[in-house]
Structure formats: C-alpha cells, structure tokens
Write an enzyme that holds these catalytic residues in place. Structure first.
Site, PDB file in Angstrom:
ATOM      1  N   LYS A 181       0.859  -1.192   0.000  1.00 59.34           N
ATOM      2  CA  LYS A 181       0.000   0.000   0.000  1.00 59.34           C
ATOM      3  C   LYS A 181       0.897   1.244   0.000  1.00 59.34           C
ATOM      4  O   LYS A 181       1.907   1.284   0.714  1.00 59.34           O
ATOM      5  CB  LYS A 181      -0.876  -0.055   1.255  1.00 59.34           C
ATOM      6  N   SER A 184      -9.649   1.604   3.287  1.00 59.64           N
ATOM      7  CA  SER A 184      -8.834   2.378   2.378  1.00 59.64           C
ATOM      8  C   SER A 184      -7.817   1.567   1.579  1.00 59.64           C
ATOM      9  O   SER A 184      -7.266   2.076   0.603  1.00 59.64           O
ATOM     10  CB  SER A 184      -8.094   3.461   3.161  1.00 59.64           C
ATOM     11  N   SER A 213      -9.560  -0.804   7.410  1.00 61.33           N
ATOM     12  CA  SER A 213      -9.059  -0.665   6.034  1.00 61.33           C
ATOM     13  C   SER A 213      -8.395  -1.875   5.419  1.00 61.33           C
ATOM     14  O   SER A 213      -8.108  -1.873   4.226  1.00 61.33           O
ATOM     15  CB  SER A 213      -8.095   0.505   5.954  1.00 61.33           C
TER      16      SER A 213
HETATM   17  N1  GLN Z   1     -12.920   3.920   7.086  1.00 62.37           N
HETATM   18  C1  GLN Z   1     -12.177   4.298   8.258  1.00 62.37           C
HETATM   19  C2  GLN Z   1     -11.755   5.741   8.150  1.00 62.37           C
HETATM   20  O1  GLN Z   1     -12.077   6.331   7.204  1.00 62.37           O
HETATM   21  C3  GLN Z   1     -10.989   3.408   8.427  1.00 62.37           C
HETATM   22  C4  GLN Z   1      -9.863   3.718   7.536  1.00 62.37           C
HETATM   23  C5  GLN Z   1      -8.647   2.908   7.835  1.00 62.37           C
HETATM   24  O2  GLN Z   1      -8.736   1.863   8.474  1.00 62.37           O
HETATM   25  N2  GLN Z   1      -7.510   3.423   7.422  1.00 62.37           N
HETATM   26  O3  GLN Z   1     -11.125   6.279   8.992  1.00 62.37           O
END
Ligand code: GLN
Length: 491
Positions: free
Chosen positions: A81, A156, A180
C-alpha cells in the site's frame, strides 16, 4: 483463460520456486502481463517497478539454481500500500501533497519483505492518507472492484485488496486504522488480517491515527496470512509502540496453523449483528452454524458499548490525524504553493491546494475536538468510551475464544453511492472499528456471496496477541469451504 501460475497462493508458488519447478522471473512476468491487461480498468497500482522486480526475480532464480539459501518468500511477487515508505519509487499516500515525495528509508515491513526475498512489484492505491472506506478519496486515481467494476473495492486498502483478488500480485500489505484491511478484503473476497496493535512495526508507515494504525497482510488464503505474519511480526526498536517479545513472543504462525483446536467457544453478539443487510446476516449465521457442526460451542453475548464505537473512533482518529498531518506545511515535505506572498501563505495555500476534501474535513473535525474548551467534552469523553469498549472485549474473552460478526453491513456498494454523504460512509465501518479501539486482532475471510455475486466476509476477533489461534480458527472454516477459491470472471 486464467493463468494457472497466477492461481497459486504464495505458499505453493514459493515451494515451487524453491524446488526449481517454476522460475521467479516467470511468476513476475505473468503478474506484469496481468497488470497490463487488467489494471487500466481496475486502477489498483499507483506505481510499478518492472525492471527492478525482474532483476530481483532473476537474482533469486540464480541463487536457487546455485543451491544458495533463500528467504521465506523467495521469488513471490507482492505489492505494498502506498502509505509505507520505500527508498524506491515515490510514497504518495494517494495525496497530491506527497505526489513527488521520495522517502529516505524503507519502512521496517518493507525491509523485512526484502530480507525474505519477496519481489516487490508495485505500490497500491488507497483513500488519501488512508481516510475512507471506498478508495474514492484517492487524490490520484480510481480503483474499482474486480467482481463488478461499477462498484468500489472498499477502502482504504482498496488497491491492495483488488490487486490480490484480480491476481495482479500474490499478496499485499495493507494498513488498518478502523477497518481498512478487513472491509476491502470482504468486498473483494480475499483474506485480510489486522494484527494486534504493537505486533507489527509501524516504523515507516505514514501516520493517520497513531494509536489505531496497524499494518497487516492481504492474501488469498489463511495459510498465506500466516506466512506473511511470520515475516512481518515482531519487535522493532525503531517503533516504541511495538511490543517486547520477551512478554508476548511471536511464533511460527504457519507451523501452528493445523494444530487441533479443542473446546472452541465462539461468541456472537445478536443485537449488534441485526444492523447488517439480510443476506450478510444469513451468510454470517451459516458460517457460525458450520463452526457448530465442526464441534464449536456457540454462545450469545452482549457488548453494550459497541454502539458507541463509531462516535468515539471518529473523534479519536480525526484528533490524531489533525496532529499527524500538521507536518505537511509546504516546508518539510511534498507540495509547496507557487508564488506565496508570505510564510503564512506557504502554509495555508500549500495545504489548501494539495489536500483533498475528506482530509480537510478530518483535520477540521480533529482540530475542533482538541481545541480548548471542547477537549473534555469530545476527546476525553471519546477516550473514556474507548476504555469501556476495551472492557467489553475483556469480559467477552473471559467467556469465549473468539467473537464472530460481519465485516461490513453491506457488500460492495456502487461508485458514487456514498461519497457525498460522509456520515453514511462512516457508518459502514460499524463492525470493524471496535477492534482498533481495543487493539485486538481481527480477520476477514470469505464466507459467501449475495444475489449480485458480490463477496461477503466473516469477521473473527480474538484476544490480543492470539493471532496464532485466530488463524487456526479461520483455517478450519476455509478447509471446509470453497468461497476463497472463487475468482472474478475478468481474470
Ligand atoms: N474507514 C475508516 C476511516 O475512514 C478506516 C480507515 C482505515 O482503516 N484506514 O477512517
């Protein structure tokens, strides 16, 4: 026709490369061919390193031919990532502010993958600074779901999961602050593990919510998740929150994977699960039934504070983000505005021009929650709720070995469906966030499909540092089912 070689999981590929039956260069070439064919539509990679990867694969092939020792992941093409620092290529976080940022060092996990002789083929797309649940917040490109290209891959870590699902790499690293890794794994029909907070070094992971962030593997099988954990888990002196192994040792997760599990006690939280779509609820109930048939004892429990997880998370995560993102000031890193009038403009215009809408929203929310007069009402209160949620887990794990629940209330939604309504988007994290607040490990494994042929994930949560048991629990279900073997038609 699907390429047979690309159908293998990491473990099979590694063993075949080590045995000289497949060449690492052949595996890398097949991956790049698949990327050329499908990535223009899928948009999973921000950057790829074809020359470097083929050179590394060639070195591994030579070493193996010469009978020299090689690492645990020798010759296997993997992706990272793009919020983990690498000395090769840029580290963009899918943000215009870091579009041309070249890190001076590798993240510890990257060093570990390289030491294990993995072939790093590229860096994958994400929601800008990992803020989002659909990868639509990327400032650089759009990633789509390989099961239905009109839908999001989740987020994400949407780039990493879509790449694993579409066979554009054999495994990938993601990061999970509030879901994410697990939520996109569920949307794309692959395995995603968020380890215990402190189990995997965060050194070189660009910080979003530092008390929540954790790096973990995204793979096609549970065995591969164990193999990746063997490589990335462990203490790192460069990360003060990584945990000392003398009190909580890491183990050989792969070797332990098939050890028997006696008297398995599974808990479900019926009142909480009732918020998910019917088809998701049914798939989870069927999976829990399958465990019961395999001899597990199922108990219903109550975790009264889970309902407050989203509210607490979006105060804590945004507060930490507002502080972490203060460093992007047009001076130290990345983008700088052209022709500023004074130093205030260097700061304010650089940020205004290069941060996306969601990142700005979170900086404002977090700054507000931390400001004088509001700190006690929001931030402190959220920390207290976090403690209550931790307490819910402590009492739950006195009665069971693991908790099962959905990963997400829905399957993959349509591109554009939630992007203009941040609250609806935030609510889709309802099932994943508590594990981050409590710091416990959780995994998403494929457990079915809905009527639109979209994958559904089962989430299993375990006590802190019980990744070995968590993987074993996931493995017994995977052995009995074929969900993880299904692939999107495009490959
Ligand atoms: N969807 C969550 C957020 O927007 C988690 C994102 C993540 O785990 N990086 O913060």
């Amino acid at each position: 026709m699907a390429n047979e070689l690309l159908n293998m999981d990491c473990k099979e590929l590694r063993d075949q490369i080590a045995a000289g039956q497949v060449k690492s260069t052949e595996a890398a070439e097949s991956v790049f061919k698949a990327i050329e064919k499908n990535d223009p539509v899928l948009g999973t990679y921000i950057s790829t390193f074809k020359q470097q990867a083929l050179a590394k694969a060639g070195d591994i092939d030579d070493k193996i031919a010469a009978g020299k020792p090689v690492g645990q992941l020798a010759g296997v093409p993997v992706a990272i990532k793009d919020n983990m620092c690498t000395t090769f290529g840029a580290t963009t976080c899918a943000s215009k502010i870091l579009e041309n940022f070249h890190a001076p060092y590798n993240a510890t996990v990257v060093e570990k993958l390289l030491a294990a002789d993995a072939v790093i083929i590229g860096k994958t797309n994400l929601d800008e600074f990992a803020m989002g649940s659909s990868t639509e917040n990327s400032g650089l490109k759009q990633t789509v779901n390989p099961w239905d290209t009109t839908r999001v891959p989740g987020g994400s870590s949407g780039g990493s999961t879509a790449a694993v699902a579409a066979h554009l790499c054999f495994a990938a690293l993601g990061s999970d602050t509030g879901g994410s890794i697990r939520q996109p794994a569920s949307f794309c029909g692959v395995v995603g593990l968020k380890p215990t907070y402190g189990r995997v070094s965060r050194f070189g992971l660009v910080a979003y919510g530092s008390s929540l962030d954790q790096i973990g593997p995204i793979t096609r099988t549970v065995a591969d998740s164990a193999l990746m954990m063997n490589i990335i888990a462990g203490h790192d002196p460069a990360d003060s929150t990584s945990v000392d192994e003398s009190t909580t040792p890491v183990c050989d997760y792969l070797e332990k994977l098939d050890e028997p599990l006696d008297n398995l006690k599974i808990a479900v939280v019926p009142q909480f699960n009732a918020g998910a779509d019917q088809q998701v609820q049914k798939a989870i109930a069927d999976a829990v039934d399958a465990y019961e048939k395999l001899g597990a004892e199922i108990t219903e429990i109550n975790m009264p504070h889970l309902d407050y997880a989203i509210a607490a998370y979006y105060v804590i995560a945004t507060a930490e983000a507002s502080s972490n993102l203060a460093r992007y000031d047009g001076v130290h890193y990345g983008y700088r505005t052209k022709n500023p009038q004074d130093y205030i403009e260097v700061y304010s215009k650089s940020r205004a021009e290069a941060f996306g809408k969601e990142v700005k929203r979170r900086i404002m929310l977090g700054t507000y929650a931390l400001s004088s007069g509001y700190y006690d009402a929001y931030y402190l209160k959220a920390l207290k709720v976090r403690n209550l949620i931790r307490g819910d887990f402590t009492s739950a794990f006195e009665k069971c070995d693991c908790i099962m629940m959905p990963v997400s209330p829905t399957t993959a939604f349509k591109i554009g469906e939630k992007i203009d309504d941040p609250l609806t988007m935030y609510i889709s994290d309802i099932y994943t966030i508590a594990a981050n607040l409590a710091g416990v490990p959780a995994i998403s494994i494929p457990c079915g499909f809905d009527d639109n042929n979209l994958p559904i994930g089962l989430q299993i949560l375990a006590p802190a540092f019980a990744e070995d048991k968590l993987l074993r629990i996931a493995r017994i279900y995977e052995k009995e089912t074929d969900w993880h073997k299904k692939t999107p038609t495009m490959i």
